[in-house]
Motif scaffolding. Structure first.
Motif, PDB file in Angstrom:
ATOM      1  N   GLY A  20     -31.087  26.130 -99.583  1.00 15.82           N
ATOM      2  CA  GLY A  20     -29.712  26.485 -99.275  1.00 15.82           C
ATOM      3  C   GLY A  20     -28.691  25.672-100.038  1.00 15.82           C
ATOM      4  N   SER A  21     -29.125  24.647-100.761  1.00 18.08           N
ATOM      5  CA  SER A  21     -28.166  23.808-101.471  1.00 18.08           C
ATOM      6  C   SER A  21     -27.554  24.576-102.637  1.00 18.08           C
ATOM      7  CB  SER A  21     -28.833  22.530-101.974  1.00 18.08           C
ATOM      8  OG  SER A  21     -29.724  22.822-103.016  1.00 18.08           O
ATOM      9  N   VAL A  22     -26.358  24.188-102.994  1.00 15.73           N
ATOM     10  CA  VAL A  22     -25.630  24.876-104.060  1.00 15.73           C
ATOM     11  C   VAL A  22     -26.375  24.739-105.383  1.00 15.73           C
ATOM     12  CG1 VAL A  22     -23.459  24.936-105.327  1.00 15.73           C
ATOM     13  CG2 VAL A  22     -23.448  24.528-102.884  1.00 15.73           C
ATOM     14  N   GLU A  23     -26.908  23.549-105.649  1.00 15.01           N
ATOM     15  CA  GLU A  23     -27.610  23.330-106.914  1.00 15.01           C
ATOM     16  C   GLU A  23     -28.841  24.221-107.026  1.00 15.01           C
ATOM     17  OE1 GLU A  23     -26.809  20.842-104.860  1.00 15.01           O
ATOM     18  OE2 GLU A  23     -25.638  19.362-105.976  1.00 15.01           O
ATOM     19  N   TYR A  24     -29.583  24.343-105.935  1.00 21.64           N
ATOM     20  CA  TYR A  24     -30.785  25.177-105.972  1.00 21.64           C
ATOM     21  C   TYR A  24     -30.418  26.647-106.168  1.00 21.64           C
ATOM     22  CZ  TYR A  24     -35.326  27.106-104.949  1.00 21.64           C
ATOM     23  OH  TYR A  24     -36.507  27.782-105.052  1.00 21.64           O
ATOM     24  N   GLN A  25     -29.349  27.095-105.520  1.00 19.49           N
ATOM     25  CA  GLN A  25     -28.925  28.485-105.682  1.00 19.49           C
ATOM     26  C   GLN A  25     -28.491  28.762-107.117  1.00 19.49           C
ATOM     27  OE1 GLN A  25     -26.105  29.812-102.751  1.00 19.49           O
ATOM     28  NE2 GLN A  25     -27.186  28.759-101.113  1.00 19.49           N
ATOM     29  N   ILE A  26     -27.766  27.821-107.716  1.00 17.01           N
ATOM     30  CA  ILE A  26     -27.351  27.991-109.113  1.00 17.01           C
ATOM     31  C   ILE A  26     -28.571  28.015-110.019  1.00 17.01           C
ATOM     32  CG2 ILE A  26     -26.105  26.891-111.016  1.00 17.01           C
ATOM     33  CD1 ILE A  26     -24.075  25.921-108.924  1.00 17.01           C
ATOM     34  N   LEU A  27     -29.552  27.164-109.727  1.00 18.03           N
ATOM     35  CA  LEU A  27     -30.788  27.147-110.511  1.00 18.03           C
ATOM     36  C   LEU A  27     -31.523  28.480-110.411  1.00 18.03           C
ATOM     37  CD1 LEU A  27     -33.043  25.596-112.094  1.00 18.03           C
ATOM     38  CD2 LEU A  27     -33.984  25.043-109.856  1.00 18.03           C
ATOM     39  N   SER A  28     -31.630  29.021-109.207  1.00 18.57           N
ATOM     40  CA  SER A  28     -32.353  30.288-109.054  1.00 18.57           C
ATOM     41  C   SER A  28     -31.585  31.437-109.707  1.00 18.57           C
ATOM     42  CB  SER A  28     -32.617  30.583-107.581  1.00 18.57           C
ATOM     43  OG  SER A  28     -31.419  30.811-106.899  1.00 18.57           O
ATOM     44  N   PHE A  29     -30.250  31.436-109.607  1.00 19.73           N
ATOM     45  CA  PHE A  29     -29.464  32.471-110.286  1.00 19.73           C
ATOM     46  C   PHE A  29     -29.614  32.362-111.801  1.00 19.73           C
ATOM     47  CE2 PHE A  29     -26.419  32.847-106.489  1.00 19.73           C
ATOM     48  CZ  PHE A  29     -27.104  33.941-106.003  1.00 19.73           C
ATOM     49  N   THR A  30     -29.669  31.138-112.317  1.00 24.38           N
ATOM     50  CA  THR A  30     -29.829  30.948-113.758  1.00 24.38           C
ATOM     51  C   THR A  30     -31.178  31.480-114.222  1.00 24.38           C
ATOM     52  OG1 THR A  30     -28.404  29.005-113.658  1.00 24.38           O
ATOM     53  CG2 THR A  30     -29.786  29.238-115.609  1.00 24.38           C
ATOM     54  N   ASN A  31     -32.222  31.241-113.432  1.00 22.73           N
ATOM     55  CA  ASN A  31     -33.540  31.777-113.787  1.00 22.73           C
ATOM     56  C   ASN A  31     -33.534  33.303-113.770  1.00 22.73           C
ATOM     57  OD1 ASN A  31     -34.630  29.244-114.136  1.00 22.73           O
ATOM     58  ND2 ASN A  31     -35.357  29.108-112.032  1.00 22.73           N
ATOM     59  N   LYS A  32     -32.874  33.892-112.771  1.00 24.63           N
ATOM     60  CA  LYS A  32     -32.786  35.354-112.709  1.00 24.63           C
ATOM     61  C   LYS A  32     -31.998  35.906-113.892  1.00 24.63           C
ATOM     62  CE  LYS A  32     -33.014  35.921-107.707  1.00 24.63           C
ATOM     63  NZ  LYS A  32     -32.292  36.383-106.511  1.00 24.63           N
ATOM     64  N   ILE A  33     -30.929  35.215-114.266  1.00 26.59           N
ATOM     65  CA  ILE A  33     -30.098  35.660-115.390  1.00 26.59           C
ATOM     66  C   ILE A  33     -30.901  35.634-116.680  1.00 26.59           C
ATOM     67  CG2 ILE A  33     -28.138  34.965-116.837  1.00 26.59           C
ATOM     68  CD1 ILE A  33     -26.754  34.136-114.173  1.00 26.59           C
ATOM     69  N   ARG A  34     -31.658  34.582-116.889  1.00 20.68           N
ATOM     70  CA  ARG A  34     -32.462  34.484-118.113  1.00 20.68           C
ATOM     71  C   ARG A  34     -33.547  35.558-118.144  1.00 20.68           C
ATOM     72  NH1 ARG A  34     -32.342  27.985-118.081  1.00 20.68           N
ATOM     73  NH2 ARG A  34     -30.353  27.796-119.157  1.00 20.68           N
TER      74      ARG A  34
END
Length: 90
Positions: A20-34
């Motif tokens: 639920g942390s913001v950093e983890y969410q940004i990391l998962s969105f970045t992986n999805k984007i790539r």
């Protein structure tokens, strides 16, 4: 419990706790984007995937804006660690 701002050094057990942390969410969105970007290089006319990519980009942009307001140091570290550009300001 102190949160470590570096996501790459988080162990697998801590990743399960910090989803639920913001950093983890940004990391998962970045992986999805790539992943979607590489998919769209092969399938240029997949318009539904393009729409999904734009939605995920918007979500990540909002989370990055939130993180930059709350903690500028963690924001800068995350940007450099994930190797993404800083969004343009309006």
């Amino acid at each position: 419990m102190i949160k470590n701002p570096f996501i790459s050094v988080i162990s697998q057990e801590e990743k399960e706790e910090n989803k639920g942390s913001v950093e983890y969410q940004i990391l998962s969105f970045t992986n999805k984007i790539r992943r979607l970007t590489s998919h769209l290089e092969l399938h240029r006319k997949d318009f539904l995937s393009q729409r999904g990519l734009r939605k995920i980009l918007g979500k990540r942009q909002r989370l990055l804006a939130y993180l930059s307001k709350k903690n500028r140091v963690r924001y800068k570290e995350l940007i450099s660690q994930l190797d993404i550009r800083e969004p343009k300001t309006r």
